[in-house]
Design a protein around this motif. Structure first.
Motif, PDB file in Angstrom:
ATOM      1  N   GLU A   7       1.092  -0.976   0.561  1.00 16.49           N
ATOM      2  CA  GLU A   7      -0.417  -0.101  -0.211  1.00 16.49           C
ATOM      3  C   GLU A   7       0.922   1.288   0.198  1.00 16.49           C
ATOM      4  N   ASN A   8       0.386   2.463  -0.527  1.00 20.39           N
ATOM      5  CA  ASN A   8       0.656   3.668  -0.912  1.00 20.39           C
ATOM      6  C   ASN A   8       1.342   3.905   1.171  1.00 20.39           C
ATOM      7  N   THR A   9       2.494   4.244   0.963  1.00 19.74           N
ATOM      8  CA  THR A   9       2.794   4.835   2.851  1.00 19.74           C
ATOM      9  C   THR A   9       2.881   6.424   2.667  1.00 19.74           C
ATOM     10  N   GLY A  10       3.152   6.928   1.287  1.00 21.27           N
ATOM     11  CA  GLY A  10       4.247   7.822   1.037  1.00 21.27           C
ATOM     12  C   GLY A  10       5.909   8.175   1.153  1.00 21.27           C
ATOM     13  N   TYR A  11       6.214   6.768   1.670  1.00 22.64           N
ATOM     14  CA  TYR A  11       7.673   6.877   1.236  1.00 22.64           C
ATOM     15  C   TYR A  11       7.790   6.747  -0.070  1.00 22.64           C
ATOM     16  N   ASP A  12       9.394   7.246  -0.737  1.00 15.91           N
ATOM     17  CA  ASP A  12       9.652   6.927  -1.722  1.00 15.91           C
ATOM     18  C   ASP A  12      11.682   7.054  -1.896  1.00 15.91           C
ATOM     19  N   ILE A  13      11.732   5.752  -1.892  1.00 19.01           N
ATOM     20  CA  ILE A  13      13.344   5.261  -1.167  1.00 19.01           C
ATOM     21  C   ILE A  13      13.599   3.701  -2.935  1.00 19.01           C
ATOM     22  N   THR A  14      14.841   4.815  -2.608  1.00 16.55           N
ATOM     23  CA  THR A  14      15.698   4.117  -3.822  1.00 16.55           C
ATOM     24  C   THR A  14      16.635   3.377  -3.756  1.00 16.55           C
ATOM     25  N   LEU A  15      17.143   2.094  -3.237  1.00 14.53           N
ATOM     26  CA  LEU A  15      18.219   1.102  -3.167  1.00 14.53           C
ATOM     27  C   LEU A  15      19.158   1.267  -4.356  1.00 14.53           C
ATOM     28  N   VAL A  16      20.596   2.144  -4.610  1.00 14.00           N
ATOM     29  CA  VAL A  16      21.311   2.282  -6.232  1.00 14.00           C
ATOM     30  C   VAL A  16      22.325   1.556  -5.156  1.00 14.00           C
ATOM     31  N   GLY A  17      23.053   0.386  -6.423  1.00 16.63           N
ATOM     32  CA  GLY A  17      23.518   0.032  -6.905  1.00 16.63           C
ATOM     33  C   GLY A  17      24.604   1.099  -7.218  1.00 16.63           C
ATOM     34  N   MET A  18      26.190   1.324  -6.702  1.00 14.51           N
ATOM     35  CA  MET A  18      26.690   2.655  -7.383  1.00 14.51           C
ATOM     36  C   MET A  18      28.315   1.925  -8.683  1.00 14.51           C
ATOM     37  N   GLY A  19      28.002   0.653  -8.581  1.00 10.23           N
ATOM     38  CA  GLY A  19      29.550   0.408  -9.088  1.00 10.23           C
ATOM     39  C   GLY A  19      30.308  -0.171  -8.912  1.00 10.23           C
ATOM     40  N   ALA A  20      31.735   0.673  -9.182  1.00 17.94           N
ATOM     41  CA  ALA A  20      32.628   1.265  -8.151  1.00 17.94           C
ATOM     42  C   ALA A  20      33.241   2.718  -8.347  1.00 17.94           C
ATOM     43  N   SER A  21      31.894   3.270  -8.823  1.00 12.08           N
ATOM     44  CA  SER A  21      32.426   4.333  -8.483  1.00 12.08           C
ATOM     45  C   SER A  21      31.044   5.416  -9.421  1.00 12.08           C
ATOM     46  N   GLU A  28      19.251   4.721 -14.076  1.00 11.43           N
ATOM     47  CA  GLU A  28      18.401   4.900 -13.595  1.00 11.43           C
ATOM     48  C   GLU A  28      18.885   5.158 -11.863  1.00 11.43           C
ATOM     49  N   GLY A  29      20.640   4.461 -11.678  1.00  9.37           N
ATOM     50  CA  GLY A  29      20.462   5.056 -10.014  1.00  9.37           C
ATOM     51  C   GLY A  29      20.539   6.475 -10.181  1.00  9.37           C
ATOM     52  N   ALA A  30      21.584   7.018 -11.146  1.00  7.90           N
ATOM     53  CA  ALA A  30      22.071   8.561 -11.390  1.00  7.90           C
ATOM     54  C   ALA A  30      20.337   9.402 -11.096  1.00  7.90           C
ATOM     55  N   ALA A  31      19.596   8.892 -11.980  1.00  6.39           N
ATOM     56  CA  ALA A  31      17.840   9.231 -11.591  1.00  6.39           C
ATOM     57  C   ALA A  31      17.557   9.402 -10.434  1.00  6.39           C
ATOM     58  N   ALA A  32      17.921   8.412  -9.904  1.00  2.00           N
ATOM     59  CA  ALA A  32      17.355   8.164  -8.842  1.00  2.00           C
ATOM     60  C   ALA A  32      17.956   9.187  -7.351  1.00  2.00           C
ATOM     61  N   LEU A  33      19.448   8.952  -7.897  1.00  2.00           N
ATOM     62  CA  LEU A  33      20.040  10.262  -6.943  1.00  2.00           C
ATOM     63  C   LEU A  33      20.114  11.437  -7.166  1.00  2.00           C
ATOM     64  N   ARG A  34      19.247  12.057  -8.402  1.00  2.00           N
ATOM     65  CA  ARG A  34      19.184  13.587  -8.882  1.00  2.00           C
ATOM     66  C   ARG A  34      18.152  13.808  -7.744  1.00  2.00           C
ATOM     67  N   ARG A  35      16.805  13.260  -7.995  1.00  2.00           N
ATOM     68  CA  ARG A  35      15.892  13.060  -7.325  1.00  2.00           C
ATOM     69  C   ARG A  35      15.790  12.632  -5.869  1.00  2.00           C
ATOM     70  N   ARG A 101       7.980  -3.614   7.418  1.00  2.00           N
ATOM     71  CA  ARG A 101       7.435  -2.300   8.390  1.00  2.00           C
ATOM     72  C   ARG A 101       6.008  -1.024   6.985  1.00  2.00           C
ATOM     73  N   GLY A 102       6.423  -2.780   6.041  1.00  6.58           N
ATOM     74  CA  GLY A 102       4.941  -2.755   4.519  1.00  6.58           C
ATOM     75  C   GLY A 102       5.546  -1.624   4.188  1.00  6.58           C
ATOM     76  N   ILE A 103       6.788  -1.046   3.924  1.00  7.15           N
ATOM     77  CA  ILE A 103       7.484   0.203   2.928  1.00  7.15           C
ATOM     78  C   ILE A 103       7.824  -0.080   1.975  1.00  7.15           C
ATOM     79  N   PRO A 104       6.823   0.244   0.400  1.00  9.01           N
ATOM     80  CA  PRO A 104       7.507  -0.474  -1.085  1.00  9.01           C
ATOM     81  C   PRO A 104       9.327   0.351  -0.839  1.00  9.01           C
ATOM     82  N   ALA A 105      10.029   0.131  -1.698  1.00 13.63           N
ATOM     83  CA  ALA A 105      11.422   0.197  -2.016  1.00 13.63           C
ATOM     84  C   ALA A 105      11.732   0.014  -3.414  1.00 13.63           C
ATOM     85  N   ARG A 106      12.314   0.433  -4.548  1.00 14.65           N
ATOM     86  CA  ARG A 106      12.664   0.508  -5.567  1.00 14.65           C
ATOM     87  C   ARG A 106      14.587   0.644  -5.548  1.00 14.65           C
TER      88      ARG A 106
END
Length: 420
Positions: A7-21, A28-35, A101-106
């Motif tokens: 369910e929509n919890t109001g959170y917008d969370i993304t777990l980003v793997g950056m590789g080596a640097s 996709e990861g860069a866009a999540a970090l800019r946002r 906690r039932g919190i969605p994450a990308r």
């Protein structure tokens, strides 16, 4: 991309793997970090982000600390990890907390170090075995006995590239080809290849990985190898093929189990065990110097690199060995009671198998086992063989071997069907 649907919890969370640097971030990861208005991660990773990612940066490593930072962000937030979020990553711990906690994450996966090394070498990696020695127990000898190249995430000291290569060299694999990748996809990237023994004496960057080629080794096969597979020596006993197959079946060793072979002789049982337990340690205990020499020769010739020879008399020679899951006693030298006490002190639940040729030995063994609360079973094997030269060349006459008793023992089962 893995999206947890709740369910929509109001959170917008993304777990980003950056590789080596930051240079290896996916779009996709860069866009999540800019946002993001808040980025949580290890200080080293936060420092590697350029100014184009203006979010508030909060140093955090523990999943609980990461969670607190993300939930307090007040807007889109990102957790930053090195490498790929699905490859020995701390992202797993944070994902568990979020799911509780039932919190969605990308999840925006990144390039892993195994991908970067394979690309640098121009090799496919789908057949590699992947092992982490970084903050985890690791037996490099067992790993390379599986018949496939092994990629190691490394740590420091004994778990660093030089330390792992030192363990391989100590097991007799000094000539095993290995490759060390340092600071992959960074300006200081360096690829070094050579034998494990040589790499054991070098220094490498803390940001390193190791690729080891498979150890030379006989192909795994059904227990009961031919007797002529083993080097022999006068005065050194060997458990014969038919009995050996029964012993291995009785011990029922599984991959990953540690085994002791007490009174190992030529090592015929030890070596078959070393191929049956997936590369875990097998300790061959033997007091005759001539037998130890034959053991080492068979170990080298057949590729039983996980076989370790302890020269000395049991039970004294058992002190300090890895805890056994199964024990074969091929010879006790009249010290069976003391040996059994040492075995059960090391592991009261160890499975035990003995062989005997004399009725008196069978009786003494049964008495010793039952006195220690073990349930014992006895089988007799009487083998005879025909073949080879004979006078008429028309008749094949059986040549009998001495009957051998195989005695197996384990803890008695508790009442009501519970295992002891």
């Amino acid at each position: 991309m893995n999206i947890v649907k709740t369910e929509n919890t109001g959170y917008d969370i993304t777990l980003v793997g950056m590789g080596a640097s930051a240079a290896t971030l996916t779009a996709e990861g860069a866009a999540a970090l800019r946002r993001a208005v808040c980025i949580a991660g290890a200080q080293r990773l936060l420092d590697a982000l350029p100014a184009e990612y203006p979010a508030r940066r909060l140093p955090a490593v523990r999943p609980a600390d990461m969670l607190d930072a993300l939930l307090a962000a007040g807007g889109p937030a990102a957790a930053l990890y090195s490498g790929d979020t699905g490859f020995y990553s701390g992202a797993a711990g944070l994902l568990d907390l979020l799911k509780q906690r039932g919190i969605p994450a990308r999840v925006a996966p990144g390039l892993s170090s195994v991908q970067l090394l394979a690309a640098a070498l121009g090799r496919p990696w789908q057949g590699w075995k992947l092992v982490s020695a970084h903050g985890a127990a690791c037996d490099p000898v067992a790993a390379v006995c599986g018949g496939a190249p092994v990629f190691f995430l490394t740590g420091s000291g004994a778990s660093g590239p030089a330390g792992l290569c030192g363990q391989l060299a100590a097991a007799g694999l000094a000539d095993l080809p290995v490759t060390v990748g340092e600071e992959l996809a960074l300006p200081g990237q360096r690829i070094t290849a050579g034998p494990a023994g040589e790499m054991a004496g070098r220094s490498f960057s803390p940001l390193s990985v190791l690729l080891a080629e498979p150890a030379p080794r006989l192909p795994a096969r059904t227990p009961g190898w031919p007797d002529d597979a083993f080097t022999r020596a006068d005065g050194v006993p060997m458990t014969k093929q038919a009995v050996r197959a029964q012993v291995l079946a009785a011990l029922a060793v599984r991959p990953g189990e540690t085994v002791w072979d007490i009174g190992a002789g030529t090592g015929s049982v030890s070596l078959e065990l070393a191929f049956a337990n997936g590369g875990a340690p097998v300790w061959a205990i033997e007091h005759l110097p001539a037998a130890c020499a034959v053991l080492q020769e068979n170990r080298r010739r057949l590729g039983g690199w996980n076989l370790r020879v302890a020269e000395g008399e049991a039970p004294a020679a058992l002190a300090g060995l890895d805890r056994p899951d199964a024990v074969f006693i091929g010879g006790s030298g009249g010290r069976l009671d003391a040996i059994l006490d040492a075995v059960l002190a090391a592991n009261p639940a160890a499975r035990i198998c003995l062989t005997a040729v004399a009725l008196e030995t069978v009786g003494a063994a049964l008495a010793a086992l039952t006195a220690r609360g073990l349930t014992a079973q006895v089988s007799q094997i009487a083998a005879a063989h025909a073949g080879g030269e004979n006078g008429s060349r028309r008749l094949h006459l059986l040549r009998a071997e001495n009957p051998v008793f195989v005695i197996t023992a384990a803890q008695q089962q508790k009442e009501n069907g519970e295992n002891g």
